[in-house]
Scaffold this active site. Sequence first.
Site, PDB file in Angstrom:
ATOM      1  N   SER A  54       0.869  -1.310  -0.034  1.00  0.00           N
ATOM      2  CA  SER A  54       0.175   0.022  -0.225  1.00  0.00           C
ATOM      3  C   SER A  54       0.768   1.495  -0.107  1.00  0.00           C
ATOM      4  O   SER A  54       2.233   1.238  -0.464  1.00  0.00           O
ATOM      5  CB  SER A  54      -1.063   0.094   1.435  1.00  0.00           C
ATOM      6  OG  SER A  54      -1.747   0.835   1.479  1.00  0.00           O
ATOM      7  N   ASN A  55      -0.108   2.193   0.856  1.00  0.00           N
ATOM      8  CA  ASN A  55       1.153   3.596   0.473  1.00  0.00           C
ATOM      9  C   ASN A  55       0.531   4.849   1.535  1.00  0.00           C
ATOM     10  O   ASN A  55      -0.344   3.772   2.173  1.00  0.00           O
ATOM     11  CB  ASN A  55       0.994   4.332  -1.061  1.00  0.00           C
ATOM     12  CG  ASN A  55      -0.932   4.671  -1.308  1.00  0.00           C
ATOM     13  OD1 ASN A  55      -1.220   5.432  -0.854  1.00  0.00           O
ATOM     14  ND2 ASN A  55      -0.936   4.031  -2.374  1.00  0.00           N
ATOM     15  N   ALA A  56       1.294   5.666   2.046  1.00  0.00           N
ATOM     16  CA  ALA A  56       0.489   6.087   3.162  1.00  0.00           C
ATOM     17  C   ALA A  56       0.467   7.356   3.393  1.00  0.00           C
ATOM     18  O   ALA A  56       0.034   8.250   3.915  1.00  0.00           O
ATOM     19  CB  ALA A  56       2.121   7.032   3.607  1.00  0.00           C
ATOM     20  N   SER A  57      -1.315   7.412   1.817  1.00  0.00           N
ATOM     21  CA  SER A  57      -1.908   8.362   1.425  1.00  0.00           C
ATOM     22  C   SER A  57      -3.073   7.830   3.168  1.00  0.00           C
ATOM     23  O   SER A  57      -3.114   7.494   3.190  1.00  0.00           O
ATOM     24  CB  SER A  57      -2.569   7.832   0.541  1.00  0.00           C
ATOM     25  OG  SER A  57      -3.892   8.505   0.432  1.00  0.00           O
TER      26      SER A  57
ATOM     27  N   ALA B 287      -4.826   7.327  -3.602  1.00  0.00           N
ATOM     28  CA  ALA B 287      -3.721   7.115  -4.229  1.00  0.00           C
ATOM     29  C   ALA B 287      -3.636   5.612  -4.669  1.00  0.00           C
ATOM     30  O   ALA B 287      -3.701   4.297  -3.768  1.00  0.00           O
ATOM     31  CB  ALA B 287      -2.319   7.718  -3.562  1.00  0.00           C
TER      32      ALA B 287
END
Length: 207
Positions: A21-24, A88
């Site tokens: 995943s990502n830090a959005s 994101a």
Amino acid sequence: MKILITAGPTREYLDDVRFLSNASSGRMGYAIAQSAIAAGHEVILVSGPVALPVPAGCEVISVEGTREMYDACLENFPACDGVIASAAVCDYGPCERFAGKRVKTGGPITIELVELPDIIAELGRRKAHRWSVGFALESQDAHQRAVEKLHKKNCDAIVLNRTTAIGAEDNSVELIDASATTVARWTGSKIDIADQLVEWITTHLAD
Ligand code: C5P
């Protein structure tokens, strides 16, 4: 207007407990939803996993993976006047998801990734009379890369922000229209930026 908004990250599972995943944080998309509702618009918010309260008066469709977000957007876009894609989205996901929890091997492992569908690009292909606004988060050759994305994804405008936007309360953005011209620069809280973006869309993209 009825506006489709994507927000937050997506998750791509490697096994039943681990994911890419990502830090959005989802803050920008949720702020846009709140601004759009305050301006009298109807909103369908397709959201990845975030820790934010749902804006009052907003229809939320909660999703996890990119394909799930893609399906929810394709299903709901025909009933909307336009889309703002602030999510994101994971561009790649594991080719296969292991059932249960993958065990340690004692050595390196290789995970093969497959490219996932580009949601806003597909909505751009299908939009007909509708409008679409994308986001671009860039660290190098920012303006040029944002313009390339604007054209590739057939957007009417793209909001360019920087990596400092991730997870932050504030943001500093450039709005680029379909002629590749920077038509606005906004700095401030994500709520203030959302208000200005919704107003710009209402003035310049709505019929
Ligand atoms: O990740 P990228 O820089 O290409 O994202 C640019 C825009 O495209 C954003 O509006 C994002 O929400 C959207 N996007 C999407 N589906 C993807 C990748 C990005 O809708 N698979």
